[in-house]
Design a protein around this motif. Sequence first.
Motif, PDB file in Angstrom:
ATOM      1  N   PHE A  72      11.736  -7.291  18.363  1.00 19.92           N
ATOM      2  CA  PHE A  72      12.608  -6.252  17.798  1.00 19.92           C
ATOM      3  C   PHE A  72      12.060  -5.633  16.526  1.00 19.92           C
ATOM      4  CE2 PHE A  72      15.411  -9.484  19.821  1.00 19.92           C
ATOM      5  CZ  PHE A  72      15.650  -8.776  20.983  1.00 19.92           C
ATOM      6  N   GLN A  73      10.847  -5.136  16.592  1.00 21.82           N
ATOM      7  CA  GLN A  73      10.255  -4.419  15.462  1.00 21.82           C
ATOM      8  C   GLN A  73      10.764  -2.978  15.461  1.00 21.82           C
ATOM      9  OE1 GLN A  73       6.003  -5.032  15.049  1.00 21.82           O
ATOM     10  NE2 GLN A  73       6.153  -6.972  16.147  1.00 21.82           N
ATOM     11  N   GLY A  74      10.820  -2.396  14.282  1.00 21.02           N
ATOM     12  CA  GLY A  74      11.374  -1.057  14.126  1.00 21.02           C
ATOM     13  C   GLY A  74      10.471   0.046  14.648  1.00 21.02           C
ATOM     14  N   ASN A  75      11.083   1.207  14.850  1.00 24.04           N
ATOM     15  CA  ASN A  75      10.320   2.382  15.277  1.00 24.04           C
ATOM     16  C   ASN A  75      10.735   3.637  14.498  1.00 24.04           C
ATOM     17  OD1 ASN A  75      12.790   2.980  16.404  1.00 24.04           O
ATOM     18  ND2 ASN A  75      12.082   2.930  18.514  1.00 24.04           N
ATOM     19  N   LEU A  76      11.410   3.455  13.367  1.00 22.67           N
ATOM     20  CA  LEU A  76      11.832   4.589  12.531  1.00 22.67           C
ATOM     21  C   LEU A  76      10.731   5.064  11.591  1.00 22.67           C
ATOM     22  CD1 LEU A  76      15.364   3.362  11.416  1.00 22.67           C
ATOM     23  CD2 LEU A  76      14.842   5.150  13.084  1.00 22.67           C
ATOM     24  N   SER A  77       9.816   4.182  11.273  1.00 20.89           N
ATOM     25  CA  SER A  77       8.795   4.450  10.251  1.00 20.89           C
ATOM     26  C   SER A  77       7.415   4.140  10.810  1.00 20.89           C
ATOM     27  CB  SER A  77       9.077   3.587   9.024  1.00 20.89           C
ATOM     28  OG  SER A  77      10.355   3.892   8.515  1.00 20.89           O
ATOM     29  N   PRO A  78       6.368   4.533  10.096  1.00 18.84           N
ATOM     30  CA  PRO A  78       5.007   4.320  10.611  1.00 18.84           C
ATOM     31  C   PRO A  78       4.695   2.852  10.898  1.00 18.84           C
ATOM     32  CG  PRO A  78       4.967   5.775   8.711  1.00 18.84           C
ATOM     33  CD  PRO A  78       6.365   5.230   8.812  1.00 18.84           C
ATOM     34  N   ASP A  79       3.885   2.653  11.920  1.00 18.31           N
ATOM     35  CA  ASP A  79       3.360   1.329  12.247  1.00 18.31           C
ATOM     36  C   ASP A  79       2.523   0.854  11.065  1.00 18.31           C
ATOM     37  OD1 ASP A  79       1.721  -0.805  13.350  1.00 18.31           O
ATOM     38  OD2 ASP A  79       2.163   0.006  15.340  1.00 18.31           O
ATOM     39  N   LEU A  80       2.637  -0.403  10.718  1.00 20.98           N
ATOM     40  CA  LEU A  80       1.894  -0.950   9.579  1.00 20.98           C
ATOM     41  C   LEU A  80       0.430  -1.225   9.916  1.00 20.98           C
ATOM     42  CD1 LEU A  80       4.572  -3.346   8.063  1.00 20.98           C
ATOM     43  CD2 LEU A  80       3.947  -1.039   7.313  1.00 20.98           C
ATOM     44  N   LYS A  81       0.105  -1.215  11.197  1.00 18.39           N
ATOM     45  CA  LYS A  81      -1.284  -1.422  11.605  1.00 18.39           C
ATOM     46  C   LYS A  81      -2.163  -0.346  10.964  1.00 18.39           C
ATOM     47  CE  LYS A  81      -2.066  -0.590  15.844  1.00 18.39           C
ATOM     48  NZ  LYS A  81      -2.149  -0.597  17.313  1.00 18.39           N
ATOM     49  N   GLY A  82      -3.221  -0.747  10.304  1.00 20.05           N
ATOM     50  CA  GLY A  82      -4.158   0.197   9.711  1.00 20.05           C
ATOM     51  C   GLY A  82      -3.787   0.683   8.313  1.00 20.05           C
ATOM     52  N   THR A  83      -2.748   0.131   7.710  1.00 15.62           N
ATOM     53  CA  THR A  83      -2.358   0.617   6.383  1.00 15.62           C
ATOM     54  C   THR A  83      -3.462   0.425   5.356  1.00 15.62           C
ATOM     55  OG1 THR A  83      -1.234  -1.476   5.871  1.00 15.62           O
ATOM     56  CG2 THR A  83       0.134   0.315   6.691  1.00 15.62           C
ATOM     57  N   GLY A  84      -4.212  -0.654   5.455  1.00 20.12           N
ATOM     58  CA  GLY A  84      -5.300  -0.904   4.510  1.00 20.12           C
ATOM     59  C   GLY A  84      -6.451   0.076   4.665  1.00 20.12           C
ATOM     60  N   ALA A  85      -6.564   0.693   5.830  1.00 18.13           N
ATOM     61  CA  ALA A  85      -7.592   1.707   6.050  1.00 18.13           C
ATOM     62  C   ALA A  85      -7.126   3.081   5.575  1.00 18.13           C
ATOM     63  CB  ALA A  85      -7.965   1.765   7.536  1.00 18.13           C
ATOM     64  N   ARG A  86      -5.814   3.305   5.579  1.00 15.27           N
ATOM     65  CA  ARG A  86      -5.275   4.614   5.185  1.00 15.27           C
ATOM     66  C   ARG A  86      -5.078   4.765   3.682  1.00 15.27           C
ATOM     67  NH1 ARG A  86      -2.222   3.583   9.887  1.00 15.27           N
ATOM     68  NH2 ARG A  86      -0.363   2.973   8.757  1.00 15.27           N
ATOM     69  N   TRP A  87      -4.733   3.662   2.997  1.00 11.86           N
ATOM     70  CA  TRP A  87      -4.407   3.734   1.572  1.00 11.86           C
ATOM     71  C   TRP A  87      -5.077   2.607   0.800  1.00 11.86           C
ATOM     72  CZ3 TRP A  87       0.226   3.889   4.803  1.00 11.86           C
ATOM     73  CH2 TRP A  87       0.651   5.191   5.054  1.00 11.86           C
ATOM     74  N   ASN A  88      -5.411   2.877  -0.455  1.00 14.30           N
ATOM     75  CA  ASN A  88      -5.954   1.813  -1.303  1.00 14.30           C
ATOM     76  C   ASN A  88      -4.797   0.991  -1.879  1.00 14.30           C
ATOM     77  OD1 ASN A  88      -5.017   2.970  -3.820  1.00 14.30           O
ATOM     78  ND2 ASN A  88      -6.767   4.361  -3.790  1.00 14.30           N
ATOM     79  N   GLU A  89      -5.117  -0.068  -2.608  1.00 19.35           N
ATOM     80  CA  GLU A  89      -4.066  -0.958  -3.120  1.00 19.35           C
ATOM     81  C   GLU A  89      -3.089  -0.247  -4.047  1.00 19.35           C
ATOM     82  OE1 GLU A  89      -5.506  -4.651  -4.693  1.00 19.35           O
ATOM     83  OE2 GLU A  89      -6.421  -5.219  -2.789  1.00 19.35           O
ATOM     84  N   GLY A  90      -3.575   0.639  -4.880  1.00 16.80           N
ATOM     85  CA  GLY A  90      -2.689   1.372  -5.782  1.00 16.80           C
ATOM     86  C   GLY A  90      -1.711   2.261  -5.026  1.00 16.80           C
ATOM     87  N   GLN A  91      -2.189   2.908  -3.983  1.00 17.07           N
ATOM     88  CA  GLN A  91      -1.328   3.759  -3.166  1.00 17.07           C
ATOM     89  C   GLN A  91      -0.312   2.922  -2.397  1.00 17.07           C
ATOM     90  OE1 GLN A  91      -4.692   5.538  -1.162  1.00 17.07           O
ATOM     91  NE2 GLN A  91      -4.334   7.517  -2.170  1.00 17.07           N
ATOM     92  N   LEU A  92      -0.753   1.796  -1.876  1.00 18.09           N
ATOM     93  CA  LEU A  92       0.170   0.885  -1.192  1.00 18.09           C
ATOM     94  C   LEU A  92       1.233   0.374  -2.157  1.00 18.09           C
ATOM     95  CD1 LEU A  92      -2.383  -1.174   0.928  1.00 18.09           C
ATOM     96  CD2 LEU A  92      -0.625   0.390   1.816  1.00 18.09           C
ATOM     97  N   ARG A  93       0.801   0.011  -3.364  1.00 25.25           N
ATOM     98  CA  ARG A  93       1.725  -0.513  -4.375  1.00 25.25           C
ATOM     99  C   ARG A  93       2.840   0.493  -4.661  1.00 25.25           C
ATOM    100  NH1 ARG A  93      -1.956  -1.769  -7.623  1.00 25.25           N
ATOM    101  NH2 ARG A  93      -2.160  -3.910  -6.887  1.00 25.25           N
ATOM    102  N   LEU A  94       2.493   1.758  -4.854  1.00 26.48           N
ATOM    103  CA  LEU A  94       3.525   2.769  -5.128  1.00 26.48           C
ATOM    104  C   LEU A  94       4.459   2.916  -3.941  1.00 26.48           C
ATOM    105  CD1 LEU A  94       4.885   4.892  -6.852  1.00 26.48           C
ATOM    106  CD2 LEU A  94       3.137   6.527  -6.115  1.00 26.48           C
ATOM    107  N   ARG A  95       3.933   2.881  -2.729  1.00 26.03           N
ATOM    108  CA  ARG A  95       4.781   3.014  -1.547  1.00 26.03           C
ATOM    109  C   ARG A  95       5.783   1.869  -1.448  1.00 26.03           C
ATOM    110  NH1 ARG A  95       0.722   6.208  -0.729  1.00 26.03           N
ATOM    111  NH2 ARG A  95       0.836   7.866   0.798  1.00 26.03           N
ATOM    112  N   VAL A  96       5.389   0.674  -1.824  1.00 31.63           N
ATOM    113  CA  VAL A  96       6.301  -0.467  -1.761  1.00 31.63           C
ATOM    114  C   VAL A  96       7.250  -0.462  -2.964  1.00 31.63           C
ATOM    115  CG1 VAL A  96       6.482  -2.990  -1.668  1.00 31.63           C
ATOM    116  CG2 VAL A  96       4.645  -1.829  -0.421  1.00 31.63           C
ATOM    117  N   VAL A  97       6.744  -0.187  -4.141  1.00 33.46           N
ATOM    118  CA  VAL A  97       7.576  -0.166  -5.344  1.00 33.46           C
ATOM    119  C   VAL A  97       8.666   0.893  -5.217  1.00 33.46           C
ATOM    120  CG1 VAL A  97       7.571   0.466  -7.802  1.00 33.46           C
ATOM    121  CG2 VAL A  97       5.904  -1.168  -6.939  1.00 33.46           C
TER     122      VAL A  97
END
Length: 148
Positions: A72-97
Amino acid sequence: MLRIAVCTMLCAATSTVAGGQEPLRSYVIVEGAIPASLTGALGDPERGRAIVVARQNTCLLCHSGPFPEQRFQGNLSPDLKGTGARWNEGQLRLRVVDASRLNPETIMPPFYRVDGLSRVATAWRGKPILSAEQIEDVVAYLATLRDE
């Protein structure tokens, strides 16, 4: 370089979240990222994965990803697969914060913000969803997801 001081930076320096927890740590947004760790240390990817798949943290309510054991994984938002290839740690941090700093219309909750929110359950008022350490763990894990 465009530097934007985050409102929570000013508020967090003096306010403590409910329940006697430590105050929110300050951060600065630089060109769509929070480049510096909230804790001054790297997170732990294994702990980060555990946080992402834990149902109480809400990630999998909206996102899917490389978690074959999770039903039962969600389908409202982007798949998390490949997030490390799309964004650097700083960009990921802002998205989570606080993803609303990038997209004011996002449905993603701010995981490290307590001010300016409405419709917050009583148990969560004045508390971030994740601690600074947990944010760093999630960022460390998401950065490992490099396969598209």
